[in-house]
Design an enzyme around this catalytic site. Structure first.
Site, PDB file in Angstrom:
ATOM      1  N   HIS A  41     117.371  93.733 -49.636  1.00 45.80           N
ATOM      2  CA  HIS A  41     116.517  94.301 -48.585  1.00 45.80           C
ATOM      3  C   HIS A  41     115.098  94.517 -49.129  1.00 45.80           C
ATOM      4  O   HIS A  41     114.107  94.309 -48.432  1.00 45.80           O
ATOM      5  CB  HIS A  41     117.049  95.665 -48.119  1.00 45.80           C
ATOM      6  CG  HIS A  41     118.357  95.607 -47.397  1.00 45.80           C
ATOM      7  ND1 HIS A  41     119.481  96.228 -47.871  1.00 45.80           N
ATOM      8  CD2 HIS A  41     118.700  95.017 -46.223  1.00 45.80           C
ATOM      9  CE1 HIS A  41     120.480  96.021 -47.010  1.00 45.80           C
ATOM     10  NE2 HIS A  41     120.034  95.291 -46.023  1.00 45.80           N
ATOM     11  N   GLN A  73     128.017  95.023 -32.877  1.00 41.37           N
ATOM     12  CA  GLN A  73     128.338  93.854 -33.704  1.00 41.37           C
ATOM     13  C   GLN A  73     129.569  94.086 -34.586  1.00 41.37           C
ATOM     14  O   GLN A  73     129.912  93.235 -35.392  1.00 41.37           O
ATOM     15  CB  GLN A  73     127.125  93.414 -34.528  1.00 41.37           C
ATOM     16  CG  GLN A  73     126.711  94.355 -35.648  1.00 41.37           C
ATOM     17  CD  GLN A  73     125.405  93.917 -36.290  1.00 41.37           C
ATOM     18  OE1 GLN A  73     124.330  94.087 -35.738  1.00 41.37           O
ATOM     19  NE2 GLN A  73     125.491  93.345 -37.484  1.00 41.37           N
ATOM     20  N   ASP A  88     123.317  85.621 -44.754  1.00 41.11           N
ATOM     21  CA  ASP A  88     123.930  85.598 -43.418  1.00 41.11           C
ATOM     22  C   ASP A  88     123.415  84.361 -42.689  1.00 41.11           C
ATOM     23  O   ASP A  88     122.644  84.459 -41.721  1.00 41.11           O
ATOM     24  CB  ASP A  88     123.566  86.879 -42.667  1.00 41.11           C
ATOM     25  CG  ASP A  88     124.109  88.107 -43.366  1.00 41.11           C
ATOM     26  OD1 ASP A  88     125.329  88.235 -43.466  1.00 41.11           O
ATOM     27  OD2 ASP A  88     123.301  88.925 -43.850  1.00 41.11           O
ATOM     28  N   GLN A 133     124.118  84.014 -38.943  1.00 40.83           N
ATOM     29  CA  GLN A 133     123.313  85.003 -38.215  1.00 40.83           C
ATOM     30  C   GLN A 133     121.879  84.503 -38.054  1.00 40.83           C
ATOM     31  O   GLN A 133     121.276  84.608 -36.981  1.00 40.83           O
ATOM     32  CB  GLN A 133     123.339  86.335 -38.975  1.00 40.83           C
ATOM     33  CG  GLN A 133     122.265  87.317 -38.525  1.00 40.83           C
ATOM     34  CD  GLN A 133     122.413  88.677 -39.141  1.00 40.83           C
ATOM     35  OE1 GLN A 133     123.290  89.431 -38.763  1.00 40.83           O
ATOM     36  NE2 GLN A 133     121.561  89.022 -40.095  1.00 40.83           N
TER      37      GLN A 133
HETATM   38  O1  PAF Z   1     121.924  91.651 -41.084  1.00 43.10           O
HETATM   39  C1  PAF Z   1     121.934  92.814 -40.631  1.00 43.10           C
HETATM   40  O2  PAF Z   1     121.727  93.807 -41.349  1.00 43.10           O
HETATM   41  C2  PAF Z   1     122.201  93.017 -39.146  1.00 43.10           C
HETATM   42  O3  PAF Z   1     123.114  92.097 -38.671  1.00 43.10           O
HETATM   43  C3  PAF Z   1     120.918  93.033 -38.290  1.00 43.10           C
HETATM   44  C4  PAF Z   1     120.203  91.707 -38.330  1.00 43.10           C
HETATM   45  C5  PAF Z   1     119.991  94.136 -38.766  1.00 43.10           C
HETATM   46  C6  PAF Z   1     121.278  93.313 -36.828  1.00 43.10           C
HETATM   47  O4  PAF Z   1     121.945  94.510 -36.677  1.00 43.10           O
END
Ligand code: PAF
Length: 283
Positions: free
Chosen positions: A37, A61, A150, A153
């Site tokens: 992060h 989610q 991810d 995603q």
């Molecule tokens: O990857 C994540 O932390 C989550 O899936 C996100 C993109 C913040 C959406 O809740």
């Protein structure tokens, strides 16, 4: 650093920043910030004028049997990390503000959610696409940055942004690994020392597969079988999927003729772990 909790306040701040001509960059997270992060935030800091970090553990989610209730929450240390990295705004909405009682609108990205994690986590990507679009509408970022760990995603968010004419530019950064190669994830916190060691087989499998491809192997099934054996041998990991597929459509492929995505998902007693790599056959 401003800490904003209300959706309305974040929206009026975004409007003000837009009128001032500021380039807003958003890094959406679910908190429990780790090194990966921080890399997203460092990238975000360089990319624009105002860096917004969002922290929201998005209930839509998570499946009913998943870890929503015990997802790590470390808000004080997250805020400290954000201050240290000179984040301008941390947006921490509450669930009621994002999903009020009468809430009934969802974003469904159809084809590329059918394979990989979409198979074992039904509804997951609808939750992701919905909350990400909502965050984009609230924060109005010119750029948003996501991690490539991810992978599916990221593709879902790109597809959603293209299909729905979202003007935000979607950027990504490569997966960040721990020293031993295990892909960083907030869920690594759930692992026992033994599971941690076993989980190294995921990253090792990605390297092994590229080695096989380098020595001319083109048969996807053969590579997948070898990886499955390697991971199963640890005795602590249950395979969810090992897939070699098209990096755009995420459809399985049989023969490696061009770069392909190798994606792996496994379960330990307490966590679900994923990682991926692009396999590049010699031309
Ligand atoms: O990857 C994540 O932390 C989550 O899936 C996100 C993109 C913040 C959406 O809740």
């Amino acid at each position: 650093m401003k800490v904003i909790q209300s959706v309305k306040e974040m929206q009026s701040e975004a409007l003000k920043l837009c009128r001032e001509g500021k380039k807003v960059v958003l890094v959406p997270t679910m908190g429990a910030l780790h090194e990966a992060h921080l890399k997203l935030l460092e990238e975000g800091k360089k990319a624009g004028d105002i860096l917004v970090l969002s922290i929201f553990v998005n209930p839509t989610q998570f499946g009913p049997a998943e870890d929503f209730d015990r997802y790590p929450k470390e808000i004080e240390s997250d805020l400290q990390k954000a201050r240290d990295l000179e984040v301008d705004i941390t947006f921490i909405p509450n669930t009621k503000d994002i999903y009020p009682e009468s809430y009934q609108t969802y974003v469904n990205v159809e084809e590329i959610t059918k394979n990989l994690c979409g198979l074992s986590r039904p509804g997951h990507f609808t939750g992701v696409a919905t909350v990400v679009l909502k965050l984009f509408n609230i924060v109005q970022p010119e750029i948003a940055i996501f991690g490539e760990k991810d992978y599916q995603q990221l593709q879902v968010i790109r597809r959603m942004a293209t299909d729905l004419n979202v003007p935000t530019e979607i950027r990504s950064i490569p997966t960040v690994g721990e020293e031993n190669g295990l892909a960083m994830s907030s869920r690594n916190k759930y692992l026992t020392p033994e599971e941690r060691t076993a989980a190294l087989s995921i990253n090792q499998s990605l390297s092994l597969a590229q080695k096989r491809v380098d020595s001319g192997e083109k048969n996807a099934e053969k590579i997948i079988l070898e990886i499955k054996e390697k991971i199963e041998k640890t005795g602590l990991l249950k395979i969810d999927y090992v897939s070699i597929c098209d990096p755009e459509t995420l459809e399985d492929i049989e023969t490696l003729k061009k770069p392909a995505l190798l994606a792996i998902a496994v379960k330990t007693a307490s966590a679900r772990l994923i990682d991926n790599a692009i396999l590049r056959p010699k031309q």
